[in-house]
Design a protein around this motif. Structure first.
Motif, PDB file in Angstrom:
ATOM      1  N   MET A  58     -16.525 -18.514   0.865  1.00 32.77           N
ATOM      2  CA  MET A  58     -15.166 -18.065   1.139  1.00 32.77           C
ATOM      3  C   MET A  58     -14.862 -16.845   0.277  1.00 32.77           C
ATOM      4  N   ASN A  59     -14.171 -15.888   0.895  1.00 38.25           N
ATOM      5  CA  ASN A  59     -13.837 -14.665   0.168  1.00 38.25           C
ATOM      6  C   ASN A  59     -12.359 -14.339   0.388  1.00 38.25           C
ATOM      7  N   ILE A  60     -11.629 -14.088  -0.729  1.00 40.81           N
ATOM      8  CA  ILE A  60     -10.204 -13.772  -0.638  1.00 40.81           C
ATOM      9  C   ILE A  60      -9.947 -12.426  -1.305  1.00 40.81           C
ATOM     10  N   THR A  61      -9.279 -11.543  -0.580  1.00 44.73           N
ATOM     11  CA  THR A  61      -8.925 -10.234  -1.134  1.00 44.73           C
ATOM     12  C   THR A  61      -7.439  -9.986  -0.885  1.00 44.73           C
ATOM     13  N   ARG A  62      -6.878  -9.104  -1.713  1.00 43.62           N
ATOM     14  CA  ARG A  62      -5.451  -8.778  -1.559  1.00 43.62           C
ATOM     15  C   ARG A  62      -5.265  -7.278  -1.499  1.00 43.62           C
ATOM     16  N   GLU A  63      -4.407  -6.856  -0.579  1.00 39.13           N
ATOM     17  CA  GLU A  63      -4.038  -5.444  -0.479  1.00 39.13           C
ATOM     18  C   GLU A  63      -2.522  -5.342  -0.694  1.00 39.13           C
ATOM     19  N   ASN A  64      -2.121  -4.632  -1.734  1.00 42.08           N
ATOM     20  CA  ASN A  64      -0.698  -4.446  -2.002  1.00 42.08           C
ATOM     21  C   ASN A  64      -0.147  -3.351  -1.101  1.00 42.08           C
ATOM     22  N   VAL A  65       0.782  -3.718  -0.240  1.00 39.08           N
ATOM     23  CA  VAL A  65       1.427  -2.747   0.643  1.00 39.08           C
ATOM     24  C   VAL A  65       2.371  -1.867  -0.163  1.00 39.08           C
ATOM     25  N   ASP A  66       3.173  -2.500  -1.009  1.00 41.01           N
ATOM     26  CA  ASP A  66       4.041  -1.809  -1.969  1.00 41.01           C
ATOM     27  C   ASP A  66       4.337  -2.803  -3.076  1.00 41.01           C
ATOM     28  N   ALA A  67       5.330  -2.522  -3.918  1.00 34.54           N
ATOM     29  CA  ALA A  67       5.608  -3.375  -5.071  1.00 34.54           C
ATOM     30  C   ALA A  67       6.107  -4.760  -4.671  1.00 34.54           C
ATOM     31  N   LEU A  68       6.602  -4.888  -3.426  1.00 34.95           N
ATOM     32  CA  LEU A  68       7.228  -6.144  -3.028  1.00 34.95           C
ATOM     33  C   LEU A  68       6.518  -6.843  -1.874  1.00 34.95           C
ATOM     34  N   ASN A  69       5.488  -6.219  -1.331  1.00 37.64           N
ATOM     35  CA  ASN A  69       4.791  -6.794  -0.179  1.00 37.64           C
ATOM     36  C   ASN A  69       3.287  -6.660  -0.346  1.00 37.64           C
ATOM     37  N   ALA A  70       2.573  -7.693   0.085  1.00 40.65           N
ATOM     38  CA  ALA A  70       1.113  -7.663   0.018  1.00 40.65           C
ATOM     39  C   ALA A  70       0.547  -8.418   1.210  1.00 40.65           C
ATOM     40  N   VAL A  71      -0.733  -8.148   1.494  1.00 49.94           N
ATOM     41  CA  VAL A  71      -1.457  -8.877   2.540  1.00 49.94           C
ATOM     42  C   VAL A  71      -2.692  -9.502   1.898  1.00 49.94           C
ATOM     43  N   VAL A  72      -2.853 -10.806   2.083  1.00 47.94           N
ATOM     44  CA  VAL A  72      -4.029 -11.512   1.583  1.00 47.94           C
ATOM     45  C   VAL A  72      -4.954 -11.795   2.757  1.00 47.94           C
ATOM     46  N   LEU A  98       2.614 -11.608   2.173  1.00 42.27           N
ATOM     47  CA  LEU A  98       3.284 -12.160   0.999  1.00 42.27           C
ATOM     48  C   LEU A  98       4.510 -11.317   0.660  1.00 42.27           C
ATOM     49  N   GLY A  99       5.587 -11.999   0.274  1.00 39.72           N
ATOM     50  CA  GLY A  99       6.742 -11.322  -0.313  1.00 39.72           C
ATOM     51  C   GLY A  99       6.687 -11.547  -1.814  1.00 39.72           C
ATOM     52  N   LEU A 100       6.648 -10.478  -2.603  1.00 36.96           N
ATOM     53  CA  LEU A 100       6.473 -10.593  -4.049  1.00 36.96           C
ATOM     54  C   LEU A 100       7.812 -10.471  -4.775  1.00 36.96           C
ATOM     55  N   ALA A 101       7.969 -11.281  -5.816  1.00 38.72           N
ATOM     56  CA  ALA A 101       9.181 -11.200  -6.628  1.00 38.72           C
ATOM     57  C   ALA A 101       9.198  -9.869  -7.370  1.00 38.72           C
TER      58      ALA A 101
END
Length: 442
Positions: A1-15, A111-114
């Motif tokens: 299994m492989n998990i990566t994250r791409e930050n769209v901006d300071a408040l949003n990301a895609v895992v 993801l919605g980031l705090a």
């Protein structure tokens, strides 16, 4: 299994989660073997169903279920290990088709980031913390109320200004018929008082309900009408006088003091006044603290600036509740809850930055103190430690009650923090003036 994250901006990301066949195949195989042992398919003895048939009938459903479990566990573990502070829950990105036979299955989650922010408790304009005192006027009025409540009823022939009038409110159309005892000082207008003065037993007084009392809840109790029916009620009611009394004030003697507070707790009028002042100001402290807490909360929400992942949160709200919402409903729901969400984030930041903690011992000790106070009201002044511990254990076995007490303690610790660090000014005034200043002169 492989998990990566791409930050769209300071408040949003895609895992992105990639699950290989070897991550789930053994588990799926084991479940299907167990299914084969118990499968009841016409034409085959139990346990003798061909594995190919079992896979054809159950394979896809088992595969999907196991992959979903893997995804949930992997996401939770990833968010914990990466210490990601997310708002709402991860939202799966829609895929047109999924090839469940592929060697690798790929999924994406939004993801919605705090937000990151700082909290400044030092307002430029100081926040008022009221110190409410029981003044001489209030203490004397309370003493007179005590004397009246403990005094002897004396029958009167006509209504006077200080009379207690027992009678029945009646309105046939609204099916109102309620017997009450009232005093003239409760009515809103002097005109109503004049209607009663000089009246005798048996007299019927017609009154308009609109504007009869300052508080409609007083009218609700007087007429015994449901809460939803009382607001805006504008009818005539007849009040038939059945009894007129006045109260002879009770003597301020040791018998009265002992009856009110227990033997020899209060021994003089001076001590009575001190006791009334002390008890009243304890209650006033709670009211003043709540007002201060509300004002600090308002200040923090208005002056702590940060952005929220609004679009993500609205999208999440569309599916988070019991009933799905359309985009307009989700936007409306978000706008209603945004202020509360902002304060939750601010509060969480303050709790973390100031290392505010509530331990199980804190919760247990607080429970014991609440129990002691409640038992004291019923005359049980010296409960044993075992009694307190047993009752506290029963209370705290209810997780909802334990959570409520924990929140109370957190609120108390935040209040102490605000008193220590906020820019505040103390203003001393009587309760009457506090009500006028804070709630308006009603």
């Amino acid at each position: 299994m492989n998990i990566t994250r791409e930050n769209v901006d300071a408040l949003n990301a895609v895992v992105k989660v990639a699950i290989a066949k070897e991550d789930y195949s053994a588990k799926v195989e084991k479940i299907l073997i167990d299914y084969r042992k118990t499968a009841n398919i016409p034409g085959f003895r139990k346990g003798q169903v061909p594995m190919g048939m079992v896979k054809k009938q159950y394979g896809k459903a088992v595969l999907v279920d196991e992959v979903n479990k893997l995804l949930q566990d992997a996401l939770n573990k990833y968010l914990t290990e990466e210490k990601l502070d997310v708002l709402g829950q991860p939202l799966p990105k829609l895929q047109d088709t999924i090839n469940w036979d592929a060697d690798t299955l790929s999924f994406e989650f939004e993801l919605g980031l705090a937000p990151q922010f700082e909290v400044n408790l030092k307002a430029k304009k100081p926040i008022t913390h009221y110190h409410i005192i029981a003044d001489e006027k209030m203490i004397n009025e309370q003493i007179e109320r005590i004397q009246k409540q403990s005094g002897k009823l004396i029958s009167q022939t006509v209504v006077e200004k200080d009379s207690e009038i027992t009678g029945t409110f009646k309105n046939e159309e609204k099916e109102i018929e309620n017997k009450v005892t009232l005093t003239l000082d409760k009515f809103k207008g002097k005109a109503t008082e004049k209607q009663f003065l000089g009246a005798k037993v048996g007299d019927v007084i017609t009154l308009k309900t609109k504007g009869l009392y300052d508080d409609e809840h007083e009218l609700m109790h007087a007429l015994k009408v449901e809460h939803d029916d009382i607001h805006g009620l504008d009818i005539e009611v007849n009040f038939t006088i059945a009894e007129i009394n006045t109260r002879e004030l009770a003597d301020l003697d040791q018998d009265l003091f002992d009856k009110l507070f227990g033997k020899d707790v209060v021994k003089s009028v001076t001590e009575l006044k001190d006791k009334i002042k002390e008890d009243a100001e304890k209650q006033f402290t709670q009211q003043a603290d709540q007002k201060f807490l509300n004002d600090v909360t308002e200040y923090l929400v208005e002056n702590t600036k940060f952005d929220l992942p609004a679009e993500f949160l609205q999208k999440w709200m569309r599916t988070a509740g019991e009933q799905p919402l359309d985009s307009d409903q989700a936007k409306e729901e978000y706008e209603k809850s945004e202020k509360s969400l902002r304060y939750q984030l601010i509060e969480g930041k303050l709790i973390t930055d100031n290392n505010i903690q509530v331990t199980m011992d804190d919760i247990r000790d607080h429970s014991r103190e609440m129990i002691k106070a409640q038992m004291a009201q019923f005359g049980q002044m010296n409960p044993s430690d075992k009694e307190l511990d047993d009752i506290a254990a029963r209370i705290l076995s209810n997780q909802e009650e334990a959570r409520r007490i924990s929140e109370q303690l957190i609120s108390q610790k935040l209040l102490a923090l605000y008193k220590e660090k906020a820019n505040l000014k103390v203003k001393e005034l009587s309760y009457e003036n506090f009500v006028k200043e804070v709630y308006g002169d009603k």
